[in-house]
Write an enzyme that holds these catalytic residues in place. Sequence first.
Site, PDB file in Angstrom:
ATOM      1  N   MET A   9       0.828  -1.222   0.000  1.00 29.32           N
ATOM      2  CA  MET A   9       0.000   0.000   0.000  1.00 29.32           C
ATOM      3  C   MET A   9       0.856   1.264   0.000  1.00 29.32           C
ATOM      4  SD  MET A   9      -3.202  -0.707  -0.177  1.00 29.32           S
ATOM      5  CE  MET A   9      -4.080   0.747   0.394  1.00 29.32           C
ATOM      6  N   GLY A  10       1.844   1.298   0.877  1.00 33.22           N
ATOM      7  CA  GLY A  10       2.690   2.484   0.988  1.00 33.22           C
ATOM      8  C   GLY A  10       3.463   2.738  -0.293  1.00 33.22           C
ATOM      9  N   ARG A  21      11.150   0.623   7.673  1.00 35.06           N
ATOM     10  CA  ARG A  21      11.975   0.035   8.742  1.00 35.06           C
ATOM     11  C   ARG A  21      13.121  -0.749   8.136  1.00 35.06           C
ATOM     12  NH1 ARG A  21       9.191  -4.324  12.656  1.00 35.06           N
ATOM     13  NH2 ARG A  21       8.898  -5.319  10.628  1.00 35.06           N
ATOM     14  N   ALA A  23      -1.439  -1.960  10.916  1.00 36.02           N
ATOM     15  CA  ALA A  23      -2.213  -1.263  11.942  1.00 36.02           C
ATOM     16  C   ALA A  23      -1.985  -1.885  13.319  1.00 36.02           C
ATOM     17  CB  ALA A  23      -3.689  -1.308  11.572  1.00 36.02           C
ATOM     18  N   LYS A  69     -10.812  -9.809   7.896  1.00 35.10           N
ATOM     19  CA  LYS A  69      -9.685  -9.166   8.578  1.00 35.10           C
ATOM     20  C   LYS A  69     -10.106  -8.439   9.842  1.00 35.10           C
ATOM     21  CE  LYS A  69      -6.127  -8.503   5.099  1.00 35.10           C
ATOM     22  NZ  LYS A  69      -5.541  -7.492   4.206  1.00 35.10           N
ATOM     23  N   ARG A  88     -19.880 -15.312   7.390  1.00 34.82           N
ATOM     24  CA  ARG A  88     -18.481 -15.697   7.158  1.00 34.82           C
ATOM     25  C   ARG A  88     -17.986 -16.584   8.306  1.00 34.82           C
ATOM     26  NH1 ARG A  88     -14.891 -10.848   4.399  1.00 34.82           N
ATOM     27  NH2 ARG A  88     -16.530  -9.978   3.104  1.00 34.82           N
ATOM     28  N   SER A 123      -9.330   3.427   0.703  1.00 36.84           N
ATOM     29  CA  SER A 123      -9.982   2.232   0.182  1.00 36.84           C
ATOM     30  C   SER A 123      -9.662   2.039  -1.292  1.00 36.84           C
ATOM     31  CB  SER A 123     -11.500   2.346   0.337  1.00 36.84           C
ATOM     32  OG  SER A 123     -12.101   1.198  -0.224  1.00 36.84           O
ATOM     33  N   LYS A 163     -14.396   4.848   7.229  1.00 29.87           N
ATOM     34  CA  LYS A 163     -13.770   3.722   6.507  1.00 29.87           C
ATOM     35  C   LYS A 163     -14.253   2.388   7.096  1.00 29.87           C
ATOM     36  CE  LYS A 163     -11.039   1.276   3.895  1.00 29.87           C
ATOM     37  NZ  LYS A 163     -10.092   0.407   4.416  1.00 29.87           N
ATOM     38  N   TYR A 219     -19.026  -5.790   3.353  1.00 27.02           N
ATOM     39  CA  TYR A 219     -19.358  -7.156   3.790  1.00 27.02           C
ATOM     40  C   TYR A 219     -20.803  -7.485   3.439  1.00 27.02           C
ATOM     41  CZ  TYR A 219     -15.318  -8.286   6.863  1.00 27.02           C
ATOM     42  OH  TYR A 219     -14.083  -8.592   7.372  1.00 27.02           O
TER      43      TYR A 219
HETATM   44  P1  NBP Z   1       1.274  -4.449   5.978  1.00 24.26           P
HETATM   45  O1  NBP Z   1       0.019  -4.214   6.748  1.00 24.26           O
HETATM   46  O2  NBP Z   1       1.605  -5.830   5.576  1.00 24.26           O
HETATM   47  O3  NBP Z   1       2.503  -3.850   6.820  1.00 24.26           O
HETATM   48  C1  NBP Z   1       3.821  -3.971   6.382  1.00 24.26           C
HETATM   49  C2  NBP Z   1       4.579  -2.700   6.646  1.00 24.26           C
HETATM   50  O4  NBP Z   1       4.591  -2.405   8.058  1.00 24.26           O
HETATM   51  C3  NBP Z   1       6.047  -2.834   6.245  1.00 24.26           C
HETATM   52  O5  NBP Z   1       6.483  -1.619   5.719  1.00 24.26           O
HETATM   53  C4  NBP Z   1       6.724  -3.154   7.572  1.00 24.26           C
HETATM   54  O6  NBP Z   1       8.093  -2.823   7.600  1.00 24.26           O
HETATM   55  C5  NBP Z   1       5.947  -2.238   8.473  1.00 24.26           C
HETATM   56  N1  NBP Z   1       6.099  -2.524   9.902  1.00 24.26           N
HETATM   57  C6  NBP Z   1       5.672  -3.554  10.648  1.00 24.26           C
HETATM   58 BR1  NBP Z   1       4.808  -5.028   9.998  1.00 24.26          BR
HETATM   59  N2  NBP Z   1       5.984  -3.474  11.958  1.00 24.26           N
HETATM   60  C7  NBP Z   1       6.639  -2.300  12.046  1.00 24.26           C
HETATM   61  C8  NBP Z   1       7.229  -1.646  13.142  1.00 24.26           C
HETATM   62  N3  NBP Z   1       7.163  -2.125  14.390  1.00 24.26           N
HETATM   63  N4  NBP Z   1       7.873  -0.474  12.898  1.00 24.26           N
HETATM   64  C9  NBP Z   1       7.953   0.027  11.657  1.00 24.26           C
HETATM   65  N5  NBP Z   1       7.397  -0.551  10.575  1.00 24.26           N
HETATM   66  C10 NBP Z   1       6.747  -1.713  10.760  1.00 24.26           C
HETATM   67  O7  NBP Z   1       1.309  -3.513   4.664  1.00 24.26           O
HETATM   68  P2  NBP Z   1       0.163  -3.139   3.620  1.00 24.26           P
HETATM   69  O8  NBP Z   1      -0.626  -4.317   3.211  1.00 24.26           O
HETATM   70  O9  NBP Z   1       0.856  -2.333   2.599  1.00 24.26           O
HETATM   71  O10 NBP Z   1      -0.821  -2.201   4.449  1.00 24.26           O
HETATM   72  C11 NBP Z   1      -0.378  -1.005   5.076  1.00 24.26           C
HETATM   73  C12 NBP Z   1      -1.527  -0.416   5.858  1.00 24.26           C
HETATM   74  O11 NBP Z   1      -2.584  -0.087   4.948  1.00 24.26           O
HETATM   75  C13 NBP Z   1      -2.135  -1.373   6.876  1.00 24.26           C
HETATM   76  O12 NBP Z   1      -2.535  -0.665   8.014  1.00 24.26           O
HETATM   77  C14 NBP Z   1      -3.344  -1.928   6.170  1.00 24.26           C
HETATM   78  O13 NBP Z   1      -4.344  -2.353   7.059  1.00 24.26           O
HETATM   79  C15 NBP Z   1      -3.787  -0.712   5.372  1.00 24.26           C
HETATM   80  N6  NBP Z   1      -4.575  -1.008   4.185  1.00 24.26           N
HETATM   81  C16 NBP Z   1      -4.315  -2.067   3.422  1.00 24.26           C
HETATM   82  C17 NBP Z   1      -5.082  -2.320   2.296  1.00 24.26           C
HETATM   83  C18 NBP Z   1      -4.773  -3.488   1.411  1.00 24.26           C
HETATM   84  O14 NBP Z   1      -5.571  -3.740   0.492  1.00 24.26           O
HETATM   85  N7  NBP Z   1      -3.652  -4.174   1.614  1.00 24.26           N
HETATM   86  C19 NBP Z   1      -6.118  -1.452   1.947  1.00 24.26           C
HETATM   87  C20 NBP Z   1      -6.340  -0.336   2.724  1.00 24.26           C
HETATM   88  C21 NBP Z   1      -5.571  -0.116   3.846  1.00 24.26           C
HETATM   89  P3  NBP Z   1       9.183  -3.924   7.146  1.00 24.26           P
HETATM   90  O15 NBP Z   1       9.247  -3.840   5.663  1.00 24.26           O
HETATM   91  O16 NBP Z   1      10.418  -3.457   7.810  1.00 24.26           O
HETATM   92  O17 NBP Z   1       8.716  -5.254   7.646  1.00 24.26           O
END
Ligand code: NBP
Length: 479
Positions: A15-16, A35, A78, A263, A290, A130, A185, A193
């Site tokens: 996402m980032g 990180r 999160a 989730k 679910r 979203s 959100k 859902y």
């Molecule tokens: P993830 O939810 O899988 O998180 C991975 C990221 O969190 C990596 O950059 C990881 O760093 C970092 N991280 C963790 Br885990 N623990 C950490 C800590 N203690 N300190 C610093 N960094 C830390 O990534 P994502 O799927 O890209 O989602 C990011 C956010 O967006 C989440 O909150 C998610 O709920 C939200 N979101 C996701 C979606 C979707 O469709 N995926 C949609 C909307 C919102 P690392 O690389 O060093 O491990």
Amino acid sequence: MSNSAQIGVTGLAVMGRNLARNFARNGYTVALHNRTAARTHALVADFGHEGDFVATETAKEFVEALERPRRLMIMVKAGEPTDAVIQEFAPLLEPGDMIIDGGNAHFEDTRRRERDLRGQGIHFVGTGVSGGEEGALNGPSIMPGGSKESYASLGPMLEKISAKAPDGSPCVTHCGPDGAGHFVKMVHNGIEYADMQLIGEAYQLLRDVAGYSPAQIADIFRTWNTGRLDSYLIEITAEVLSHVDAATGKPFVDVVQDRAEQKGTGRWTVQIALDLGVPVSGIAEAVFARSLSGHADLRAASRELVGPRAKPLGESEAAAFADRVEQALYASKIVSYTQGFHEISAGSDQYDWDIDLGAVSAIWRGGCIIRAAFLDRIRAAYDARPDLPSLLSDETFAQEIAAAQDDWREVLVAATRQGVPAPGFSAALAYYDALRADRLPAALTQGQRDFFGAHTYRRVDREGSFHTLWGGDRSEVEA
Ligand code: NBP
């Protein structure tokens, strides 16, 4: 390090990374941090040509790369990781700087973080995002909370990277202070859902009662997608149903285990609705459906329970039944959104957020999973009457439900007779009937409560609280 970046993104997983690319593609200079620094360097190596990125490795470098007031976006997992990142960066920030949390945070966590950082003069902007991976890159629906001041600085940037609705307007609005964005959100996900559950029930009825194959049902959904149900979820349903498994040649839907995962945001929507006293039965049924699907052992142990097995209709009746299912689906969808908007409105009252419900429906028209032509109608309903007590009070929706209800009831009769579960359709109809009832059995409930616990009741003909002396001469006393 020059302080030239207009925004910084820390947390460069899927996402980032995509949001950072989206900002850069829109002409912003983006500072990058993760990180694990390898992710930062991989992003620059793979996509550096897309725009101006400033790769950083330490928190200090990251913060120094940002122009002031700083805009620092957190896109980490999160929960505790978000707190860890805030603790790392907040001491390096100055009054007026903004921390934007785009993760799926619980709105109560967002309220706490906003409160904690406010003392330091830092704006904490909990922001719902979203649209998943694809939306993050090409335009998500964005639901920011936080202060008005922070939105004045951030809004134009968010508008630029957001999805655009069919009329070209950006799918972003300032939802309200502190946790309002994450709350909106959360309810969005709850509605998602419910939408998915209702579509699932329509599919099951078309399969078991009408006797259609997945490929035929895909065609029905394609037709529905050209009408009032036009939406992303209906569109992808047709895609999934028409997909054939390459390994077996069977419909894909028949080779996937029927255990749905979740989730947590749907569950939060229901938990918070319980706290607020808002009946979101459609979302609750979707969450429970679910959960039930996941109880494989319980289902295996119950498979021999007695009940009807569906007998498919003949071809001539099947088409008429499919039309009825469309009516039931549409009416149930109106009820789901009615319940979801009720929850947003109750949250807004409880936390003084002053959320504009019309604006919320407008920003869901693009980028997000529940995007649908239907949302234009909801916006029109709230624009025409911002104090609408419920979507069902809108004349157009009320007329549509009135026109759908005979078919809706018939579909539920068929489902019940043939033993096909339709908890979403059924809960929606029960809600509708309960709202329009002259009298509810709540009067009896109050009587029972007074009998066993002296909880008192109110009378229809006099003011005050009363108690009946059930164990004595059954005379009534004013409480
Ligand atoms: P993830 O939810 O899988 O998180 C991975 C990221 O969190 C990596 O950059 C990881 O760093 C970092 N991280 C963790 Br885990 N623990 C950490 C800590 N203690 N300190 C610093 N960094 C830390 O990534 P994502 O799927 O890209 O989602 C990011 C956010 O967006 C989440 O909150 C998610 O709920 C939200 N979101 C996701 C979606 C979707 O469709 N995926 C949609 C909307 C919102 P690392 O690389 O060093 O491990």
